[in-house]
Write a protein that holds these residues in place. Structure first.
Motif, PDB file in Angstrom:
ATOM      1  N   VAL A  24       0.878  -1.172   0.000  1.00  0.00           N
ATOM      2  CA  VAL A  24       0.000   0.000   0.000  1.00  0.00           C
ATOM      3  C   VAL A  24       0.913   1.219   0.000  1.00  0.00           C
ATOM      4  CG1 VAL A  24      -1.859   1.221   1.175  1.00  0.00           C
ATOM      5  CG2 VAL A  24      -1.718  -1.274   1.345  1.00  0.00           C
ATOM      6  N   HIS A  25       0.748   2.081  -0.994  1.00  0.00           N
ATOM      7  CA  HIS A  25       1.659   3.221  -1.130  1.00  0.00           C
ATOM      8  C   HIS A  25       0.882   4.478  -1.519  1.00  0.00           C
ATOM      9  CE1 HIS A  25       6.099   4.111  -1.738  1.00  0.00           C
ATOM     10  NE2 HIS A  25       5.488   5.279  -1.855  1.00  0.00           N
ATOM     11  N   GLY A  26       1.161   5.564  -0.829  1.00  0.00           N
ATOM     12  CA  GLY A  26       0.559   6.852  -1.154  1.00  0.00           C
ATOM     13  C   GLY A  26       1.187   7.429  -2.414  1.00  0.00           C
ATOM     14  N   GLU A  27       0.362   7.847  -3.334  1.00  0.00           N
ATOM     15  CA  GLU A  27       0.868   8.402  -4.594  1.00  0.00           C
ATOM     16  C   GLU A  27       1.578   9.734  -4.411  1.00  0.00           C
ATOM     17  OE1 GLU A  27      -2.384   8.466  -7.379  1.00  0.00           O
ATOM     18  OE2 GLU A  27      -2.194   6.320  -7.766  1.00  0.00           O
ATOM     19  N   GLU A  28       1.325  10.415  -3.296  1.00  0.00           N
ATOM     20  CA  GLU A  28       1.956  11.707  -3.031  1.00  0.00           C
ATOM     21  C   GLU A  28       3.106  11.576  -2.022  1.00  0.00           C
ATOM     22  OE1 GLU A  28       0.990  14.324  -4.855  1.00  0.00           O
ATOM     23  OE2 GLU A  28      -0.481  13.000  -5.791  1.00  0.00           O
ATOM     24  N   PRO A  34       6.894   6.358  -4.987  1.00  0.00           N
ATOM     25  CA  PRO A  34       6.051   5.237  -5.390  1.00  0.00           C
ATOM     26  C   PRO A  34       6.763   4.265  -6.340  1.00  0.00           C
ATOM     27  CG  PRO A  34       4.777   7.248  -5.412  1.00  0.00           C
ATOM     28  CD  PRO A  34       6.209   7.644  -5.170  1.00  0.00           C
ATOM     29  N   SER A  35       7.748   4.740  -7.059  1.00  0.00           N
ATOM     30  CA  SER A  35       8.493   3.855  -7.967  1.00  0.00           C
ATOM     31  C   SER A  35       9.164   2.706  -7.220  1.00  0.00           C
ATOM     32  CB  SER A  35       9.540   4.648  -8.754  1.00  0.00           C
ATOM     33  OG  SER A  35      10.482   5.239  -7.866  1.00  0.00           O
ATOM     34  N   GLN A  36       9.451   2.899  -5.925  1.00  0.00           N
ATOM     35  CA  GLN A  36      10.043   1.816  -5.140  1.00  0.00           C
ATOM     36  C   GLN A  36       9.046   0.667  -4.983  1.00  0.00           C
ATOM     37  OE1 GLN A  36      13.330   1.724  -3.803  1.00  0.00           O
ATOM     38  NE2 GLN A  36      13.500   3.385  -5.291  1.00  0.00           N
ATOM     39  N   SER A  37       7.799   1.005  -4.708  1.00  0.00           N
ATOM     40  CA  SER A  37       6.772  -0.035  -4.594  1.00  0.00           C
ATOM     41  C   SER A  37       6.454  -0.650  -5.946  1.00  0.00           C
ATOM     42  CB  SER A  37       5.499   0.536  -3.956  1.00  0.00           C
ATOM     43  OG  SER A  37       5.724   0.778  -2.586  1.00  0.00           O
ATOM     44  N   GLU A  38       6.497   0.167  -6.989  1.00  0.00           N
ATOM     45  CA  GLU A  38       6.292  -0.368  -8.339  1.00  0.00           C
ATOM     46  C   GLU A  38       7.370  -1.391  -8.671  1.00  0.00           C
ATOM     47  OE1 GLU A  38       6.306   3.199 -10.666  1.00  0.00           O
ATOM     48  OE2 GLU A  38       4.336   3.821  -9.924  1.00  0.00           O
ATOM     49  N   LEU A  58      -3.796  10.878  -3.472  1.00  0.00           N
ATOM     50  CA  LEU A  58      -3.847  12.003  -2.533  1.00  0.00           C
ATOM     51  C   LEU A  58      -3.308  11.668  -1.142  1.00  0.00           C
ATOM     52  CD1 LEU A  58      -7.361  13.409  -3.494  1.00  0.00           C
ATOM     53  CD2 LEU A  58      -5.135  14.077  -4.434  1.00  0.00           C
ATOM     54  N   GLU A  59      -2.565  10.577  -1.015  1.00  0.00           N
ATOM     55  CA  GLU A  59      -1.966  10.213   0.268  1.00  0.00           C
ATOM     56  C   GLU A  59      -0.459  10.329   0.169  1.00  0.00           C
ATOM     57  OE1 GLU A  59      -3.404   9.803   3.053  1.00  0.00           O
ATOM     58  OE2 GLU A  59      -5.470   9.470   2.472  1.00  0.00           O
TER      59      GLU A  59
END
Length: 83
Positions: A24-28, A34-38, A58-59
């Motif tokens: 679960v990763h906040g886009e903000e 977020p690229s780390q979770s991707e 928005l998180e």
């Protein structure tokens, strides 16, 4: 030391025996991109590990109360799928 960073990365630990993973990763998020979770999701997919990647619009690095119902449902659904 680049090797220390590589050794500490979860990406180097993903293999065919990795546990099912919910990300679960906040886009903000301005602390962990977020690229780390991707990248983690891609590594899990490459090894055919069951996973779900939930992006929270928005998180940031933490989550506000408005997101908790979505995160809770996703977590419970993911755990139920593992039974």
């Amino acid at each position: 030391n680049e090797q220390v960073f590589r050794d500490a990365s979860p990406l180097t630990l993903v293999d065919d025996k990795s546990a099912p993973t919910l990300i679960v990763h906040g886009e903000e998020d301005d602390i962990v991109p977020p690229s780390q979770s991707e990248a983690l999701a891609a590594a899990l997919a490459a090894h055919r590990v069951r996973h779900r990647f939930l992006r929270m619009p928005l998180e940031g690095h933490g989550f506000t109360m408005r997101s908790w119902p979505t995160i809770e449902k996703a977590t419970l659904d993911f755990l139920q799928e593992q039974l």
